[in-house]
Design a protein around this motif. Structure first.
Motif, PDB file in Angstrom:
ATOM      1  N   UNK A 151       0.840  -1.213   0.000  1.00 52.57           N
ATOM      2  CA  UNK A 151       0.000   0.000   0.000  1.00 52.57           C
ATOM      3  C   UNK A 151       0.869   1.253   0.000  1.00 52.57           C
ATOM      4  N   UNK A 152       1.896   1.243   0.842  1.00 51.53           N
ATOM      5  CA  UNK A 152       2.756   2.433   0.930  1.00 51.53           C
ATOM      6  C   UNK A 152       3.525   2.649  -0.371  1.00 51.53           C
ATOM      7  N   UNK A 153       4.063   1.575  -0.931  1.00 50.32           N
ATOM      8  CA  UNK A 153       4.841   1.726  -2.173  1.00 50.32           C
ATOM      9  C   UNK A 153       3.953   2.164  -3.330  1.00 50.32           C
ATOM     10  N   UNK A 154       2.727   1.634  -3.369  1.00 56.11           N
ATOM     11  CA  UNK A 154       1.807   2.062  -4.432  1.00 56.11           C
ATOM     12  C   UNK A 154       1.393   3.524  -4.235  1.00 56.11           C
ATOM     13  N   UNK A 155       1.520   3.973  -3.006  1.00 56.49           N
ATOM     14  CA  UNK A 155       1.235   5.380  -2.719  1.00 56.49           C
ATOM     15  C   UNK A 155       2.465   6.267  -2.879  1.00 56.49           C
ATOM     16  N   UNK A 156       3.548   5.689  -3.374  1.00 55.03           N
ATOM     17  CA  UNK A 156       4.759   6.469  -3.654  1.00 55.03           C
ATOM     18  C   UNK A 156       5.662   6.658  -2.455  1.00 55.03           C
ATOM     19  N   UNK A 157       5.458   5.861  -1.413  1.00 54.28           N
ATOM     20  CA  UNK A 157       6.275   6.013  -0.208  1.00 54.28           C
ATOM     21  C   UNK A 157       7.201   4.810  -0.046  1.00 54.28           C
ATOM     22  N   UNK A 158       8.419   5.057   0.319  1.00 54.10           N
ATOM     23  CA  UNK A 158       9.363   3.958   0.534  1.00 54.10           C
ATOM     24  C   UNK A 158       9.034   3.255   1.844  1.00 54.10           C
ATOM     25  N   UNK A 159       9.066   1.935   1.803  1.00 53.58           N
ATOM     26  CA  UNK A 159       8.793   1.153   3.013  1.00 53.58           C
ATOM     27  C   UNK A 159       9.604  -0.124   2.937  1.00 53.58           C
ATOM     28  N   UNK A 160      10.074  -0.583   4.078  1.00 51.60           N
ATOM     29  CA  UNK A 160      10.993  -1.717   4.091  1.00 51.60           C
ATOM     30  C   UNK A 160      10.483  -2.779   5.067  1.00 51.60           C
ATOM     31  N   UNK A 161      10.248  -3.962   4.506  1.00 48.74           N
ATOM     32  CA  UNK A 161       9.760  -5.087   5.315  1.00 48.74           C
ATOM     33  C   UNK A 161      10.916  -5.682   6.108  1.00 48.74           C
ATOM     34  N   UNK A 162      10.705  -5.865   7.394  1.00 48.19           N
ATOM     35  CA  UNK A 162      11.805  -6.400   8.221  1.00 48.19           C
ATOM     36  C   UNK A 162      11.261  -7.188   9.412  1.00 48.19           C
ATOM     37  N   UNK A 163      12.142  -7.959  10.027  1.00 47.03           N
ATOM     38  CA  UNK A 163      11.754  -8.737  11.215  1.00 47.03           C
ATOM     39  C   UNK A 163      11.559  -7.799  12.402  1.00 47.03           C
ATOM     40  N   UNK A 164      10.741  -8.253  13.319  1.00 45.62           N
ATOM     41  CA  UNK A 164      10.537  -7.482  14.554  1.00 45.62           C
ATOM     42  C   UNK A 164      11.662  -7.818  15.543  1.00 45.62           C
ATOM     43  N   UNK A 167       9.567  -0.692   8.175  1.00 49.16           N
ATOM     44  CA  UNK A 167      10.383   0.465   8.551  1.00 49.16           C
ATOM     45  C   UNK A 167      10.111   1.576   7.541  1.00 49.16           C
ATOM     46  N   UNK A 168       9.838   2.770   8.048  1.00 48.85           N
ATOM     47  CA  UNK A 168       9.598   3.910   7.157  1.00 48.85           C
ATOM     48  C   UNK A 168      10.399   5.119   7.647  1.00 48.85           C
ATOM     49  N   UNK A 169      10.601   6.031   6.743  1.00 44.50           N
ATOM     50  CA  UNK A 169      11.311   7.251   7.102  1.00 44.50           C
ATOM     51  C   UNK A 169      10.417   8.114   8.005  1.00 44.50           C
ATOM     52  N   UNK A 170      11.042   8.832   8.909  1.00 44.71           N
ATOM     53  CA  UNK A 170      10.304   9.684   9.851  1.00 44.71           C
ATOM     54  C   UNK A 170       9.403  10.674   9.115  1.00 44.71           C
ATOM     55  N   UNK A 171       9.917  11.171   7.983  1.00 45.96           N
ATOM     56  CA  UNK A 171       9.145  12.220   7.297  1.00 45.96           C
ATOM     57  C   UNK A 171       7.899  11.659   6.603  1.00 45.96           C
ATOM     58  N   UNK A 172       7.813  10.325   6.473  1.00 48.15           N
ATOM     59  CA  UNK A 172       6.640   9.731   5.828  1.00 48.15           C
ATOM     60  C   UNK A 172       5.590   9.250   6.830  1.00 48.15           C
ATOM     61  N   UNK A 173       5.858   9.394   8.117  1.00 51.14           N
ATOM     62  CA  UNK A 173       4.978   8.771   9.119  1.00 51.14           C
ATOM     63  C   UNK A 173       3.529   9.209   8.961  1.00 51.14           C
ATOM     64  N   UNK A 174       3.322  10.484   8.910  1.00 50.90           N
ATOM     65  CA  UNK A 174       1.947  10.995   8.860  1.00 50.90           C
ATOM     66  C   UNK A 174       1.224  10.535   7.593  1.00 50.90           C
ATOM     67  N   UNK A 175       1.918  10.652   6.455  1.00 48.94           N
ATOM     68  CA  UNK A 175       1.298  10.251   5.180  1.00 48.94           C
ATOM     69  C   UNK A 175       1.062   8.743   5.147  1.00 48.94           C
ATOM     70  N   UNK A 176       2.001   8.017   5.740  1.00 44.15           N
ATOM     71  CA  UNK A 176       1.859   6.554   5.770  1.00 44.15           C
ATOM     72  C   UNK A 176       0.630   6.148   6.571  1.00 44.15           C
ATOM     73  N   UNK A 177       0.506   6.725   7.749  1.00 39.64           N
ATOM     74  CA  UNK A 177      -0.612   6.356   8.620  1.00 39.64           C
ATOM     75  C   UNK A 177      -1.936   6.759   7.998  1.00 39.64           C
TER      76      UNK A 177
END
Lengths: 384, 85
Positions: free
Chosen positions: B20-33, B47-57
């Motif tokens: 969803x995030x990548x299709x919305x043009x936002x970088x996102x990285x799948x990782x283990x907890x 994992x997402x960049x701090x500057x994308x938090x609001x748009x991601x949510x």
């Protein structure tokens, strides 16, 4: 099947796709081989090979969800085959002693689990290619004591397309959950899970979706019983199984190689188009049925309107055991299936229980020339 | 750069989140907890960049896909729980 060589290097005309499609799109074996060498376990690590496996499985969920109009990818569950999915669905919705309504064309994958559960089975018997009469029987028999309805989409013996949409609407009106066996229809009939409103839709991956054997899909509109408990790669500190899809239903290591192949198969079906595949198969069956009918000593179970006929056709040769016909065709390099096709109920319904039938079933890779060759061989055989 | 970590319900939910995030043009990285922040054992997150938090949510909210928890990852790799919106 053009280009295929069997173990004795004899060309085979493969007409047993209702059991499994033997010729697959070329991308399927490539995907399986690639996964075998590159994909590790899904959900069991964060290293690149585990993530590649996870990505492959996720892409397959997405492709399946798109093909069958499933709202959320997690509603797509990978199983070993359709029987596995049907067992999960049945053992979720049917409890010991429950009353279940089924069509007269169900496979042992439905009737045997019901028998094991000691369920009271009501059978909506109706003649072949009479969907109006089938609907009436369902309407009559869907009484308040029925806790679940199970219905084939296409009969694996006769290629009869059942009135699934109408039966589904009836179940919805009467608020009884429906389980659909889409073993013969996945890949050749449009299935819209949202419109169908079935609790579960089970299908194999290795038939009309052209995936490898050992793959199946259960589309879930509710949480199923996994039949097993164990590792899921999630909530590992808990003794209880996860309660959410797909983790609650997929236990142990996934068949990643199979799912990779299934992804290639589903992409092929999506690209070629379900309607186009169905049209091709219907034309082949029409040719076979029309010519078998005029042979005189062959009895064909065919819907001459073609509306309720799929790419599966049953026939009997008068005076010959169906197994003998199957054997002789096999000797001539033509693969068909004879007998009861694991669906004695369908044979009882149609009146072919005693002798069984010979079943030919086609795929998108069969050709008119192959059907002509099959007809020539069968004609010679019946003139002995 | 600071990151945020979206703890997801399962691998599939984490994969949906990334999609969803990548299709919305936002970088996102799948990782283990990391086990230090895992709630019920092993799992996956995004994992997402701090500057994308609001748009991601906001994007995830639109798709009705919600993380179980949100963590801020500091420059020294420490995870600190961030309030859910």
């Amino acid at each position: 099947m053009r280009g295929h060589q069997n173990p004795v290097e004899k060309p085979t005309i493969y007409l047993d796709s209702a059991a499994t499609t033997l010729q697959k799109p070329s991308g399927v074996s490539r995907a399986v081989a690639y996964a075998m060498g590159h994909c590790a376990s899904v959900g069991r690590g964060g290293h690149p090979t585990a993530m590649l496996a996870a990505n492959t499985v996720f892409q397959c969920r997405e492709a399946v969800a798109e093909l069958f109009h499933v709202p959320k990818v997690e509603q797509v569950i990978f199983t070993q085959n359709a029987t596995h999915g049907l067992n999960m669905a049945i053992k979720t919705l049917v409890h010991t002693g429950d009353t279940v309504l089924i069509s007269g064309y169900e496979h042992n994958a439905v009737t045997r689990p019901l028998r094991k559960l000691n369920a009271t089975i009501k059978v909506a018997q109706s003649p072949l290619f009479r969907p109006d009469m089938m609907y009436q029987r369902f309407e009559q028999l869907l009484t308040p004591d029925v806790t679940c309805v199970i219905c084939n989409h296409i009969s694996n013996v006769f290629g009869y397309v059942l009135p699934l949409e109408e039966i589904s609407a009836l179940c919805h009106t009467r608020q009884v959950p429906l389980i659909v066996d889409a073993s013969q229809s996945a890949g050749v009939k449009s299935i819209d899970v949202q419109q169908l409103q079935a609790a579960f839709v089970a299908m194999p991956g290795h038939k009309g979706l052209y995936g490898p054997q050992g793959t199946g899909i259960l589309l879930c509109n509710q949480i199923p019983n996994s039949l097993m408990e164990g590792g899921t790669g999630s909530d590992s500190a808990e003794l209880e199984m996860p309660s959410y899809l797909p983790d609650c239903a997929e236990v142990g290591t996934h068949n990643v190689c199979g799912i990779a192949g299934l992804l290639a198969g589903v992409r092929y079906v999506t690209k070629r188009g379900v309607v186009s595949i169905a049209h091709h198969e219907k034309e082949l069956i029409k040719k076979a049925a029309e010519e078998l009918t005029v042979m005189g000593n062959v009895w064909v179970y065919y819907d001459h309107t073609q509306i309720y006929q799929s790419g599966v056709l049953s026939f009997v040769v008068k005076g010959m055991d169906c197994e003998e016909v199957g054997h002789l065709l096999g000797e001539q390099g033509i693969a068909v299936r004879a007998g009861l096709h694991c669906a004695p109920l369908a044979h009882r319904t149609v009146g072919t229980m005693e002798g069984g039938t010979v079943r030919m079933s086609v795929s998108t890779f069969n050709t008119t020339r192959e059907i002509e060759q099959f007809l020539r061989v069968l004609f010679r055989m019946t003139q002995r | 750069m600071d990151y945020y970590f979206l703890l997801c319900r399962s691998l599939t939910y984490a994969q949906r989140t990334v999609a969803i995030l990548e299709r919305g043009g936002l970088s996102a990285y799948l990782t283990r907890v990391p086990q230090t922040v895992a709630v019920k054992g092993c799992g996956y997150g995004v994992k997402i960049s701090k500057r994308y938090l609001e748009r991601s949510l906001s994007l995830l909210d639109y798709h009705q896909l919600y993380p179980k928890k949100i963590f801020a990852i500091s420059i020294d790799g420490m995870y600190q729980e961030h309030p859910m919106p």
